[in-house]
Design a protein around this motif. Structure first.
Motif, PDB file in Angstrom:
ATOM      1  N   SER A  54       0.836  -1.194   0.000  1.00 46.71           N
ATOM      2  CA  SER A  54       0.000   0.000   0.000  1.00 46.71           C
ATOM      3  C   SER A  54       0.876   1.252   0.000  1.00 46.71           C
ATOM      4  O   SER A  54       2.097   1.167   0.038  1.00 46.71           O
ATOM      5  N   THR A  55       0.216   2.399   0.003  1.00 40.62           N
ATOM      6  CA  THR A  55       0.936   3.657   0.142  1.00 40.62           C
ATOM      7  C   THR A  55       1.765   3.637   1.425  1.00 40.62           C
ATOM      8  O   THR A  55       2.910   4.105   1.447  1.00 40.62           O
ATOM      9  N   GLN A  56       1.190   3.078   2.480  1.00 39.38           N
ATOM     10  CA  GLN A  56       1.911   3.019   3.752  1.00 39.38           C
ATOM     11  C   GLN A  56       3.158   2.147   3.617  1.00 39.38           C
ATOM     12  O   GLN A  56       4.232   2.475   4.131  1.00 39.38           O
ATOM     13  N   VAL A  87      -7.294   8.886  -5.700  1.00 37.32           N
ATOM     14  CA  VAL A  87      -7.744   8.736  -4.309  1.00 37.32           C
ATOM     15  C   VAL A  87      -7.898   7.271  -3.977  1.00 37.32           C
ATOM     16  O   VAL A  87      -7.417   6.793  -2.945  1.00 37.32           O
ATOM     17  N   ARG A  88      -8.537   6.512  -4.858  1.00 31.79           N
ATOM     18  CA  ARG A  88      -8.794   5.093  -4.584  1.00 31.79           C
ATOM     19  C   ARG A  88      -7.492   4.302  -4.436  1.00 31.79           C
ATOM     20  O   ARG A  88      -7.364   3.454  -3.558  1.00 31.79           O
ATOM     21  N   PHE A  89      -6.540   4.554  -5.319  1.00 35.32           N
ATOM     22  CA  PHE A  89      -5.292   3.801  -5.228  1.00 35.32           C
ATOM     23  C   PHE A  89      -4.460   4.240  -4.030  1.00 35.32           C
ATOM     24  O   PHE A  89      -3.790   3.427  -3.392  1.00 35.32           O
ATOM     25  N   TRP A  90      -4.511   5.511  -3.701  1.00 31.18           N
ATOM     26  CA  TRP A  90      -3.778   5.981  -2.516  1.00 31.18           C
ATOM     27  C   TRP A  90      -4.313   5.315  -1.257  1.00 31.18           C
ATOM     28  O   TRP A  90      -3.558   4.962  -0.360  1.00 31.18           O
ATOM     29  N   LEU A  91      -5.638   5.168  -1.190  1.00 30.94           N
ATOM     30  CA  LEU A  91      -6.280   4.620   0.012  1.00 30.94           C
ATOM     31  C   LEU A  91      -6.428   3.097  -0.026  1.00 30.94           C
ATOM     32  O   LEU A  91      -7.082   2.534   0.848  1.00 30.94           O
ATOM     33  N   ALA A  92      -5.822   2.449  -1.019  1.00 36.62           N
ATOM     34  CA  ALA A  92      -6.016   0.996  -1.147  1.00 36.62           C
ATOM     35  C   ALA A  92      -5.508   0.252   0.082  1.00 36.62           C
ATOM     36  O   ALA A  92      -5.933  -0.867   0.363  1.00 36.62           O
ATOM     37  N   GLY A  93      -4.607   0.847   0.809  1.00 32.87           N
ATOM     38  CA  GLY A  93      -4.072   0.194   1.995  1.00 32.87           C
ATOM     39  C   GLY A  93      -4.881   0.449   3.250  1.00 32.87           C
ATOM     40  O   GLY A  93      -4.465   0.059   4.341  1.00 32.87           O
ATOM     41  N   ASN A  94      -6.023   1.117   3.116  1.00 27.60           N
ATOM     42  CA  ASN A  94      -6.897   1.362   4.268  1.00 27.60           C
ATOM     43  C   ASN A  94      -8.192   0.589   4.062  1.00 27.60           C
ATOM     44  O   ASN A  94      -9.070   1.007   3.315  1.00 27.60           O
TER      45      ASN A  94
END
Lengths: 749, 289, 160
Positions: free
Chosen positions: B102-104, C127-134
């Motif tokens: 992920s981004t993280q 936005v969707r790809f940035w938040l994919a880890g949430n």
């Protein structure tokens, strides 16, 4: 209650618990601490099926830092030959679920638990507990578990006179299906399988239990029902209910999975034995291995229709996995599968099958998605065979007011047909599709529920309102309750505060589940608020020295009416509150009710997919759900329920499944390989809320939370058929499955 | 209760000495996105954790006059993406690294960590192999280089000795007309381990491919350099015929396992599909370069 | 090894703590510093509920050792509001019901803020790809994505 007159009902107000949730201040169960707190850890079975011969805790007990150890000896037994019902659960199974008794029944089954001064020490101590097992043959898959030669999990369970893994059955009948099939012009029978899936709540189970020197217990836990926590803990520990205070922490998702206890009774006994408050938090791995997912299934559905599309006869057989102890949701599968339709001949049967995996727990409309997957898929094939649009087919046969169902009730005014009409007319239905794109539809039904709810509405001395209700808030119900209360009292929404009580501070309220919270608490709160309004009118009458019948309550104030109209200045809520003592005392009222009149939820879903035919990957392009929501007291949270259910359905249809290795052990107990939809997997999820008010509810509310998970499985499956010409009969429709089917179909051409 | 030690040396020599002195019981902490997961699950039980993020050589990105790059082993995906020219020169390597997690995770994950963790599904590795990158390694007895393709020795295992640390990666200068690309197949759109990963690096002159390197991951115990696929492309236009032969070469070298992420049959098919798609993108980038 | 002593800066305030060498930053935040806003959903970096900012980079605090906080600037959900004044993202989430149970919300907000700080004009896809880890299991992400896009527009509007 007329829509156009509403000030707060239908408004998108800000939820009362919201500020804490967006700042990280909201207290979830794992966030709670107490002085002197110790940590509890669970020792879990390394075998899928084994007799427990001996448990030796001596080494563990002597590890420095260990404060207490618990095994099944410390938990109340419920003998296997005597049913012990509690709601829809049976305590014989519950006691064995939270801690293995005679045998371990799945890999991950709790065998013992330790409380120690740190999580690390508690875990270390668990490793020092020596358990002697007599390993038994195991079985997990449904197909294997029902075979006559399968290892039997419980000798006390019999089916057709012999020990069996079929633990129960349920049947609904209407008319004569065999005669009906003979009259049909088209008959289609198909078999389907689904894999077990997990509710996937992001917050693992957690609790903190403190037992005082006088034996009274206080429990904070992540649960969908503090009264259930109290009752189960009481039955499993022997502590009387009045000595247990169960406080619901904010809950980080449940979807049915937190309608039973796992940790609370264990933590209570550990707290008793250690003399310390005990905190227990499950790891994600524990959640995946050892908490109740929903059933895998095998279904067979047969539908007979006339050539004009009238469905004349339907038959469904649904085998559902219960996990290691009885109790799969066959009621939902068999009862809901055909329920959206008006069919003269229906036979639907469910079979509850045990096998060596964790005991299933409720998952959003339990059983109904499984039944609907099969039925809505066959309906699609019937539509094609008969040459009718799939939505028109459903509309032609739609249940309406007066339809008698196979599962019993006669429907009152319902809005199912309206969901189909809306889908037919919607712009989504007119979007042109490209190559390898397809559109599918499906409908669904869920019972919904009413049940017990208590509320308390108190007027503060400064003339504002505090409402206490009894159900944990999973989806924003506090906001809706505030909307209702503000509306009834005719005051500004900001003047109403809504809190969730615990077992000591509010009357008995049944679980958060069954799509019932707003329905039931709405009735309880309305009842309480109406009593408060009556009191307010009486107080004004005392002040004005007139008959209370000559006082009306409007827009937040008491007004003289009838012969006295205009004779006195209205008295606002604040003024009456200020004079409460002199006019008779505190102003407030409560209600403790068993609510009825919850009518079912109906929905129709429309889904567009696109398939990458070289890799077998299915992507959702657009999705619209149409649902009869009764009355959207808070539209945003109704939409939220619809969207959440759809997202879970997409995961279930495409990628989610329990994967077992050859040793009967879950191979994907984490979010990496248990593949739930991520943000980039989904498009916007459009919703159309159709309001056909429930005539049996003061605000017209229908439960909305569960039916959204019922249609997606078939809607997606039908969309893939429309895209590729391939029908899938098993879930998930993951890339390797789709690619293989594409190759077989290309080879056949 | 714990016996584990944590150290954060500030020089490479210090790190090497610590690491070597631990005689195999030390683990390098770069981004920690594999290490911490393995620690928590009990898969590893190191005596010492050596945090290398304070060491200049492991955390810097240098572009040399001849166009080559030296990228520190512990540089994170987020950092590398912010570099003004690395991504323009090696878009395939960057996109491979940036696909991990992920981004993280991108805020921490590194080329060195991804490679030395040794998973045959590591996303950056096929692209590193295709780029013909070299790993610079430091031990107590001095330094040496290994082509990335020679680093992995088996699932979770590398050819670094137990007292050696990965320092940085050398990327050769790019001839004009070069392009690289990395694609992977995952069931969702993000957050999955690659079922198959394919990196292609090629150079075009007058539309003819003059050199090519292909890396293929998650289809064998180690990430493969597929010579036969490269040979199928060199000397030809990048079009259906040469792509199909290169795809066939990729399918032929597949020796994957059946596991919860993919079957043998599926991975083999996908390897061919990804080769074609990655080579096409690399070729488009080469034309633009 | 005895516990480590770490000096760091959290949400703009200097902070010191003791921790075990193998303790994660998430454990330190929750169990030692009483900053329970960051949540543990998985402990393996797959859900993002523990998201924090480490020296202006978005990371999972469960994938970072507490010891690594030495000398660093840490920002958690607790530092997002300015006293009782909510950040525009927090306010928008409330107004548009971009949360249901709220367990993913702290991580989601920290991640969304990191996005807007880096890219004030993201597309829906970004936005969707940035938040994919949430991970969120309640909302289906629809209202979350809309809230982030709307807030971005609002912030850009105010800046003009």
């Amino acid at each position: 209650m007329s829509k156009t007159n509403n000030k707060w009902i239908g408004e998108r107000t800000i939820r009362p618990d919201g500020a804490d949730k967006v700042t990280g201040r909201a207290s979830f169960a794992a966030d709670t601490t107490m002085p002197g707190m110790v940590w509890g850890s669970v020792l879990r079975s390394p075998h899928p099926h084994a007799n427990i011969v001996n448990i030796d805790t001596t080494k563990a007990a002597s590890l420095p830092g260990v404060k207490a150890i618990v095994t099944s000896k410390d938990i109340v037994d419920f003998p296997l030959d005597t049913p012990a019902p509690l709601g829809i659960q049976d305590m014989r199974w519950m006691t064995r679920n939270i801690m293995a008794r005679e045998k371990v029944l799945f890999h991950g089954h709790p065998v013992a638990a330790v409380a120690a001064t740190s999580e690390e020490i508690a875990t270390e101590a668990c490793k020092l507990i020596e358990v002697t097992y007599e390993i038994l043959p195991w079985v997990i898959e449904l197909e294997e578990a029902i075979k006559p030669e399968a290892p039997i999990l419980h000798n006390t369970i019999e089916f057709e006179g012999k020990p069996s893994n079929i633990a129960g059955t349920l049947e609904h009948k209407k008319g004569d299906v065999d005669a009906g099939f003979l009259k049909a012009d088209t008959v289609i029978e198909r078999s389907f399988t689904t894999r077990p899936v997990h509710q996937g709540y992001i917050e693992p189970h957690a609790c903190l239990v403190s037992v005082a020197a006088d034996g009274k217990a206080t429990i904070w836990s992540s649960s969908q029902g503090q009264f259930m926590v109290r009752a189960m803990t009481s039955m499993l520990t022997g502590i009387q209910q009045s000595d247990i205070r169960a406080i619901p922490a904010e809950i980080g998702g449940g979807f049915g999975g937190k309608t039973i206890v796992y940790l609370e009774p264990i933590a209570t006994v550990l707290a008793q034995k250690s003399g310390h408050p005990v905190k227990m938090v499950m790891s994600r791995e524990d959640v995946m291995r050892a908490t109740g997912p929903t059933s895998g299934s095998m279904s067979k559905v047969k539908i007979g229709a006339k050539k004009d599309g009238t469905i004349i006869s339907v038959q469904g057989t649904f085998y559902l996995q219960a996990g290691c102890l009885p109790g799969s949701p066959i009621r939902g599968a068999a009862g809901c599968a055909f329920a959206p339709y008006n069919i003269p001949n229906v036979h639907s049967q469910g079979y509850d099958v045990v096998s060596n995996r964790s005991k299933v727990a409720a998952y959003r409309a339990p059983g109904a998605p499984i039944g609907a997957y099969a039925v809505e898929s066959v309906l699609d094939e019937i539509a094609e065979a008969v040459g009718i649009d799939p939505l028109e087919l459903r509309l032609k046969n739609a249940a309406r007011e007066g339809t008698k169902t196979a599962h019993g009730p006669v429907y009152p005014r319902i809005g199912f047909a309206e969901t189909l009409e809306a889908a037919i007319e919607h712009p989504h239905n007119k979007v042109t599709l490209g190559n390898f794109q397809g559109r599918g539809v499906a409908s669904g039904f869920w019972f919904n529920a009413g049940g017990e709810s208590s509320a308390q509405v108190n007027i503060t001395e400064d003339g504002n309102v505090v409402v206490t209700t009894g159900h944990p808030d999973v989806g924003g119900s506090r906001a809706s309750i505030a909307n209702i209360t503000a509306e009834l009292l005719g005051i500004d929404y900001q003047r109403v505060s809504v809190l969730i009580g615990d077992t000591a501070t509010i009357g008995y309220s049944n679980l958060t589940g069954g799509s019932r919270v707003l329905f039931a608490s709405g009735i309880a709160v309305t009842n309480s608020t109406e009593k408060v309004i009556k009191t307010l009118r009486e107080r004004a009458a005392i002040i004005w020295d007139i008959d209370p019948d000559a006082v009306i309550w409007e827009e937040g104030e008491a007004r003289p009416a009838g012969p006295n109209a205009g004779m006195f200045e209205p008295l606002k809520l604040e003024e009456l509150a200020d004079r409460a003592t002199e006019t008779g005392g505190p102003i407030g009222a409560g209600a403790q009710l068993n609510t009825t009149g919850a009518e079912g939820g109906f929905a129709t879903h429309m889904c567009d997919v696109e398939v990458d035919i070289e890799l077998g990957i299915v992507r959702i392009l657009r999705y619209t759900s149409f649902q009869d929501v009764g009355r959207a007291v808070h539209p945003s949270y109704v939409e939220g329920q619809m969207q959440g259910g759809v997202a879970q359905g997409i995961g279930w249809a495409l990628n989610e499944e329990y994967i077992y290795n050859k040793d009967g052990i879950v191979d994907n107990p984490g979010f990496l390989d248990y593949r739930m939809p991520v943000c980039s997997d989904l498009p916007m999820l459009d919703t159309v809320m159709i309001e056909v008010p429930n005539p049996k509810h003061p605000q017209g509310v229908r439960g909305v939370g569960e039916v959204p998970l019922v249609p997606p499985l078939a809607a997606i499956r039908n969309a893939i058929y429309n895209a590729l010409g391939i029908r899938f009969y098993s879930l998930p429709m993951s890339p390797p499955v789709v690619l293989e089917a594409l190759e077989i179909s290309q080879a056949a051409e | 209760m714990t016996n584990i030690q944590y150290l954060a040396p500030t020089t490479l020599d210090e790190a090497v000495n610590l690491y070597a002195a631990a005689a195999g019981s030390a683990r390098i902490l770069a981004g920690g996105t594999d290490l911490l997961v393995q620690l928590r699950s009990g898969m590893i039980n190191p005596g010492i954790i050596v945090n290398v993020k304070k060491i200049k050589e492991l955390n810097s990105i240098e572009q040399r006059a001849d166009g080559s790059f030296i990228v520190g082993a512990s540089v994170s995906g987020a950092q590398l993406a912010k570099h003004s020219s690395f991504g323009k020169t090696w878009p395939g390597v960057l996109e491979a690294l940036n696909l991990i997690g992920s981004t993280q995770v991108q805020g921490r994950a590194s080329l060195g960590g991804n490679l030395c963790n040794g998973s045959p599904a590591g996303d950056s590795i096929p692209a590193l192999i295709a780029a013909e990158a070299t790993l610079n390694i430091q031990g107590p007895n001095g330094n040496r280089q290994l082509a990335v393709k020679d680093v992995l020795s088996g699932p979770g295992r590398t050819n670094l000795s137990q007292d050696e640390i990965a320092v940085n990666f050398s990327f050769p200068p790019r001839p004009v007309g070069s392009g690289d690309a990395y694609l992977r197949m995952i069931p969702r759109t993000e957050m999955d381990i690659a079922v198959v990963g394919c990196g292609v690096n090629l150079t075009l002159e007058n539309n003819i491919c003059t050199s090519a390197t292909v890396g293929l991951g998650a289809v064998a115990p180690v990430v493969l350099k597929v010579e036969a696929a490269a040979e199928a492309l060199v000397g030809n236009k990048i079009e259906e015929e040469s792509l199909e032969r290169a795809a066939e070469a990729c399918r032929a070298v597949c020796n994957p396992i059946d596991d919860k992420r993919g079957t043998i049959a599926y991975r083999t098919k996908v390897a061919g599909v990804l080769l074609k798609r990655a080579a096409t993108i690399a070729s488009q980038r080469a034309e633009g370069a | 090894m005895a516990k480590m002593h770490v000096s760091t800066n959290i949400n703009g305030e200097p902070e010191e703590f003791l921790c075990e060498p193998n303790e994660t930053m998430l454990d330190v935040l929750r169990d030692r510093l009483n900053l329970t806003g960051s949540k543990e959903g998985c402990g393996s970096g797959d859900c993002g509920a523990c998201s924090i900012m480490l020296d202006d980079t978005l990371v999972c605090s469960c994938l970072m050792l507490g010891a690594e906080a030495e000398g660093a600037n840490i920002k958690t959900i607790e530092g997002m509001a300015d006293g009782l004044t909510l950040h525009p993202l927090q306010q928008k989430f409330l107004e548009t019901a971009a949360l249901q149970c709220g367990i993913c919300t702290p991580g989601m907000l920290v991640a969304a803020k990191a996005l807007l700080d880096e890219n004030p004009e993201p597309t829906e896809t970004e936005v969707r790809f940035w938040l994919a880890g949430n991970l969120c299991r309640c909302t289906g992400y629809d209202k979350i994505v809309r809230a982030v896009l709307d807030t971005a527009e609002e912030i850009r509007g105010k800046a003009q």
